[in-house]
Design a protein around this motif. Structure first.
Motif, PDB file in Angstrom:
ATOM      1  N   PRO A 211      -3.699  -7.120 -14.567  1.00  0.00           N
ATOM      2  CA  PRO A 211      -3.547  -7.247 -13.113  1.00  0.00           C
ATOM      3  C   PRO A 211      -4.902  -7.199 -12.412  1.00  0.00           C
ATOM      4  O   PRO A 211      -5.814  -6.516 -12.867  1.00  0.00           O
ATOM      5  N   GLU A 212      -5.004  -7.932 -11.318  1.00  0.00           N
ATOM      6  CA  GLU A 212      -6.212  -7.822 -10.504  1.00  0.00           C
ATOM      7  C   GLU A 212      -6.205  -6.486  -9.774  1.00  0.00           C
ATOM      8  O   GLU A 212      -5.180  -5.802  -9.689  1.00  0.00           O
ATOM      9  N   MET A 215      -3.497  -5.317  -7.488  1.00  0.00           N
ATOM     10  CA  MET A 215      -2.149  -5.349  -8.033  1.00  0.00           C
ATOM     11  C   MET A 215      -1.847  -4.135  -8.907  1.00  0.00           C
ATOM     12  O   MET A 215      -0.690  -3.890  -9.268  1.00  0.00           O
ATOM     13  N   LEU A 219       1.789  -2.636 -10.259  1.00  0.00           N
ATOM     14  CA  LEU A 219       2.178  -3.111 -11.577  1.00  0.00           C
ATOM     15  C   LEU A 219       1.873  -2.109 -12.683  1.00  0.00           C
ATOM     16  O   LEU A 219       2.498  -2.137 -13.745  1.00  0.00           O
ATOM     17  N   PHE A 292      -0.371 -13.721 -14.487  1.00  0.00           N
ATOM     18  CA  PHE A 292       0.483 -13.107 -13.472  1.00  0.00           C
ATOM     19  C   PHE A 292       0.650 -14.081 -12.312  1.00  0.00           C
ATOM     20  O   PHE A 292      -0.248 -14.870 -12.005  1.00  0.00           O
ATOM     21  N   LYS A 298       2.938 -10.566  -5.469  1.00  0.00           N
ATOM     22  CA  LYS A 298       1.985 -10.765  -6.560  1.00  0.00           C
ATOM     23  C   LYS A 298       2.340  -9.938  -7.791  1.00  0.00           C
ATOM     24  O   LYS A 298       2.616  -8.751  -7.698  1.00  0.00           O
ATOM     25  N   GLY A 299       2.336 -10.609  -8.921  1.00  0.00           N
ATOM     26  CA  GLY A 299       2.601  -9.930 -10.176  1.00  0.00           C
ATOM     27  C   GLY A 299       4.062  -9.753 -10.509  1.00  0.00           C
ATOM     28  O   GLY A 299       4.394  -9.206 -11.559  1.00  0.00           O
ATOM     29  N   LYS A 300       4.941 -10.221  -9.649  1.00  0.00           N
ATOM     30  CA  LYS A 300       6.382 -10.084  -9.918  1.00  0.00           C
ATOM     31  C   LYS A 300       6.763 -10.835 -11.186  1.00  0.00           C
ATOM     32  O   LYS A 300       7.630 -10.396 -11.952  1.00  0.00           O
ATOM     33  N   ILE A 302       5.527 -12.957 -14.805  1.00  0.00           N
ATOM     34  CA  ILE A 302       4.546 -13.287 -15.830  1.00  0.00           C
ATOM     35  C   ILE A 302       4.895 -14.689 -16.318  1.00  0.00           C
ATOM     36  O   ILE A 302       6.056 -14.970 -16.645  1.00  0.00           O
ATOM     37  N   SER A 317       9.930  -7.516 -13.803  1.00  0.00           N
ATOM     38  CA  SER A 317      10.265  -6.364 -12.961  1.00  0.00           C
ATOM     39  C   SER A 317      11.708  -5.913 -13.176  1.00  0.00           C
ATOM     40  O   SER A 317      12.086  -4.800 -12.808  1.00  0.00           O
TER      41      SER A 317
END
Length: 370
Positions: A211-212, A215, A219, A292, A298-300, A302, A317
């Motif tokens: 993750p960035e 995020m 996450l 992601f 964001k990141g919900k 992959i 998620s």
């Protein structure tokens, strides 16, 4: 599924792509023709082409953190930094680094510092200080084969994670130049007896995603692993390191030794590990890339692409805290069947045309998820 938008500009197979965070809709793609093509999703045609490789394949791209006007590109054993505003026929690089002895497979920049990592075919990772323009550290002896993937951990100032074709995931303290933890997927696959209904390819690590920085709070401190046996693994990095420390704190009896490889997940039920495989509708051959989602929440999701000519969208998620969901339809949100194997993919922040895919052709495809 609607027909994808086609981005034309390369003269050979597209190898990788990156999407701007500062300017949503701006995408850069690279290819075996030694060129970087820049696209604005609001426009029909390519904005401009940077010919920097003299027909040497570009293997990886990344933006310079805090300054997306500059981009790093790797080809052969070189890394070049280019300014997209210095439009010219020659595209003279601002900086060139030649520290790797073997061909570079991936480069990555630390989001909060001046370090760039370059992973190569010899299994080495060069950590370069791009502010001081010098080699900071060489990471070696972690991989016994090709080092195919590298990512910095944005929540740690001195940690980087690498994956290789020795089926190992290595967590490094690059300030000390030594591994903190080694996860051997080859041993875990052998112990599990392989994946039912799945190919028997080795569990090579082809790509990694973390993750960035913005995020991580939501996450978690995780890493997504694209494996050669068709599996997408989600690993809790902090749990792995904590388990390793607890092992090392226990003094082994005479005649025994502490293992650096990952133990059976059942030994640590508190760790959150997700194993997205064929039984959940996953890939039937090697997974080549993972990312992601940058659109919406964001990141919900992959997103993974593979040699089975498909792209999978995982709503991870919906997985439980203790394991994966019992229903494959819950986690696998979408599936895109393509005509070619996937080399790389990235996502954009836009509501539409938010998935960019480089396959084994010279034409880059853009899809809309949701």
């Amino acid at each position: 599924m609607t027909e994808p938008r086609r981005l034309r500009g390369h003269k050979a197979t597209a190898t990788c792509c990156i999407a701007s965070r500062d300017r949503p809709g701006l995408v850069a793609t690279a290819a075996e023709d030694g060129c970087i093509c820049w696209f604005d999703m609001r426009c029909k045609d390519v904005l401009f082409v940077m010919d920097i490789g003299n027909y040497n394949a570009i293997s990886s791209l990344c933006f310079k953190p805090g300054s997306e006007d500059k981009v790093y590109a790797s080809f052969g054993n070189e890394v070049k930094c280019l300014d997209i505003h210095m439009a010219s026929s020659s595209w003279k690089p601002l900086e060139t680094y030649n520290y790797n002895k073997d061909e570079i497979n991936q480069i990555a920049c630390h989001s909060k510092s001046s370090f760039l990592a370059a992973a190569d075919d010899g299994g080495d990772v060069k950590i370069i200080d791009v502010h001081q323009h010098c080699l900071y550290k060489t990471l070696r002896s972690g991989h016994s084969s090709i080092c195919s993937a590298v990512q910095f951990l944005p929540w740690k100032p001195w940690e980087v994670i690498t994956g290789g074709l020795d089926s190992k995931l290595v967590m490094w303290d690059f300030s000390k130049g030594r591994p903190q933890k080694i996860v051997d997927f080859g041993k875990s696959s052998a112990r599990d007896g392989g994946q039912m209904g799945q190919c028997l390819n080795p569990a090579f690590v082809h790509a990694l995603a973390v993750p960035e920085a913005d995020m991580v709070d939501k996450l978690g401190k995780i890493c997504v692993v694209a494996r050669g046996d068709g599996v997408v693994d989600i690993i809790n990095i902090e749990s792995e390191l904590a388990a390793n420390k607890s092992k090392s704190s226990v003094k082994p009896k005479k005649g025994t030794k502490l293992m650096s490889e990952s133990s059976d997940p059942q030994d640590h039920p508190h760790e959150r590990k997700l194993h997205l495989d064929h039984s959940l509708g996953g890939h039937t051959s090697a997974v080549s890339c993972v990312a992601f989602s940058m659109f919406g929440e964001k990141g919900k999701f992959i997103i993974s692409g593979g040699n089975d000519k498909s792209v999978k969208v995982w709503d991870w998620s919906k997985s439980s805290e203790t394991g994966q969901s019992s229903s494959s339809q819950d986690i696998l949100s979408s599936n895109f069947n393509l005509n070619r194997k996937v080399n790389w993919l990235c996502t954009t922040q836009t509501a539409a045309e938010n998935l960019v895919v480089c396959d084994t052709s010279k034409v880059v495809k853009v899809y809309t998820i949701m």
